[in-house]
Write a protein that holds these residues in place. Structure first.
Motif, PDB file in Angstrom:
ATOM      1  N   GLU A 187     -13.463  33.068  -2.223  1.00 10.31           N
ATOM      2  CA  GLU A 187     -14.179  32.052  -1.457  1.00 10.31           C
ATOM      3  C   GLU A 187     -14.311  32.455  -0.002  1.00 10.31           C
ATOM      4  O   GLU A 187     -13.377  33.004   0.579  1.00 10.31           O
ATOM      5  N   TRP A 188     -15.446  32.148   0.567  1.00 18.74           N
ATOM      6  CA  TRP A 188     -15.638  32.305   2.016  1.00 18.74           C
ATOM      7  C   TRP A 188     -16.444  31.113   2.503  1.00 18.74           C
ATOM      8  O   TRP A 188     -17.465  30.749   1.913  1.00 18.74           O
ATOM      9  N   LEU A 189     -15.973  30.471   3.574  1.00 20.50           N
ATOM     10  CA  LEU A 189     -16.684  29.352   4.180  1.00 20.50           C
ATOM     11  C   LEU A 189     -16.939  29.675   5.637  1.00 20.50           C
ATOM     12  O   LEU A 189     -16.025  30.099   6.360  1.00 20.50           O
ATOM     13  N   ALA A 190     -18.173  29.496   6.064  1.00 17.15           N
ATOM     14  CA  ALA A 190     -18.551  29.702   7.459  1.00 17.15           C
ATOM     15  C   ALA A 190     -19.369  28.502   7.911  1.00 17.15           C
ATOM     16  O   ALA A 190     -20.011  27.824   7.094  1.00 17.15           O
ATOM     17  N   GLU A 191     -19.361  28.219   9.210  1.00 18.73           N
ATOM     18  CA  GLU A 191     -20.027  27.021   9.725  1.00 18.73           C
ATOM     19  C   GLU A 191     -20.901  27.336  10.925  1.00 18.73           C
ATOM     20  O   GLU A 191     -20.756  28.360  11.591  1.00 18.73           O
ATOM     21  N   MET A 192     -21.819  26.424  11.192  1.00 18.94           N
ATOM     22  CA  MET A 192     -22.661  26.472  12.377  1.00 18.94           C
ATOM     23  C   MET A 192     -23.024  25.043  12.747  1.00 18.94           C
ATOM     24  O   MET A 192     -22.911  24.125  11.926  1.00 18.94           O
ATOM     25  N   ALA A 193     -23.453  24.844  13.973  1.00 24.18           N
ATOM     26  CA  ALA A 193     -23.940  23.525  14.386  1.00 24.18           C
ATOM     27  C   ALA A 193     -24.962  23.713  15.481  1.00 24.18           C
ATOM     28  O   ALA A 193     -24.883  24.649  16.284  1.00 24.18           O
ATOM     29  N   ASN A 194     -25.947  22.853  15.479  1.00 23.35           N
ATOM     30  CA  ASN A 194     -26.925  22.803  16.562  1.00 23.35           C
ATOM     31  C   ASN A 194     -27.339  21.351  16.752  1.00 23.35           C
ATOM     32  O   ASN A 194     -26.631  20.441  16.318  1.00 23.35           O
ATOM     33  N   ARG A 195     -28.457  21.151  17.364  1.00 24.28           N
ATOM     34  CA  ARG A 195     -28.892  19.784  17.677  1.00 24.28           C
ATOM     35  C   ARG A 195     -29.236  18.980  16.425  1.00 24.28           C
ATOM     36  O   ARG A 195     -29.189  17.746  16.440  1.00 24.28           O
ATOM     37  N   THR A 196     -29.564  19.670  15.328  1.00 23.82           N
ATOM     38  CA  THR A 196     -30.039  18.973  14.134  1.00 23.82           C
ATOM     39  C   THR A 196     -28.978  18.758  13.066  1.00 23.82           C
ATOM     40  O   THR A 196     -28.987  17.741  12.373  1.00 23.82           O
TER      41      THR A 196
END
Length: 201
Positions: free
Chosen positions: A120-129
């Motif tokens: 398993e590999w989990l990666a994240e991101m976030a922006n305005r949406t």
């Protein structure tokens, strides 16, 4: 190939403990057959490389379009990212995952690794949406071969985020994912050949 959401939700992934309140947007079977121990190689392929200079023209084009769109719409400001607008999923990790491997740096992708295990590999991101996550799972197919499943998890940021996800949906299915999956498969074959990997079984 696109899979049903249950291909992700029915498996006992550790990611459920961390991102259980995210919506499963898509689940895709990747054309990446391999042996049980090759999962770290696939994760390194997905995360590695310089987006701007990557040899694969599909990556270059898709990310150039995405960054241009983000710049025009102001989607990727520093104060809208992980650790500012939203807390990192790392803060939700149980002790064993927090103390284990985090996963690679992601110069190719606008993501930050959250955790990595043998399958398993989990990666994240976030922006305005959105606050989004990408989950990669290494799944045995019953014949001794393992294949990857990529799941896109999202938590839209209010009406803007929901409208954005709805607006880009046709483009993802018609243009982005078919080209991206084909590209991943071709790069995987080249990578296995370069490593001298034998048959997946």
């Amino acid at each position: 190939m696109r899979l049903s959401r249950s291909a992700y939700t029915s498996r006992a992934w550790r990611a459920h403990e961390v991102a259980g309140d995210f919506t499963v947007e898509d689940v895709w079977a990747l054309p990446t057959p391999g042996a049980r121990g090759e999962f770290p190689d696939l994760v390194a392929q997905m995360a590695g490389g310089d987006t701007a200079e990557a040899g694969n023209p599909v990556y270059r084009f898709l990310f150039a379009v995405r960054w241009k769109l983000g710049a025009l719409l102001g989607l990727d400001r520093d104060d809208d990212g992980v650790g500012t607008r939203v807390a990192s999923l790392r803060e939700r990790l149980p002790d064993d995952l927090r103390e284990g491997p985090r996963g690679p740096e992601c110069p190719r992708l606008p993501f930050t690794s959250v955790f990595q295990t043998d399958d398993e590999w989990l990666a994240e991101m976030a922006n305005r949406t959105v606050h989004g996550a990408m989950h990669l799972g290494w799944v045995p197919d019953g014949t001794g071969v393992h294949r990857a499943q990529m799941t896109v998890l999202v938590k839209p940021n209010g009406p803007l985020g929901s409208a954005y996800m709805l607006g880009i949906k046709p483009f993802r299915y018609v243009g982005v994912y078919p080209a991206l999956l084909r590209s991943i498969g071709e790069e995987w074959e080249e990578s296995r050949a370069a490593r001298g990997a034998g048959p997946a079984v």
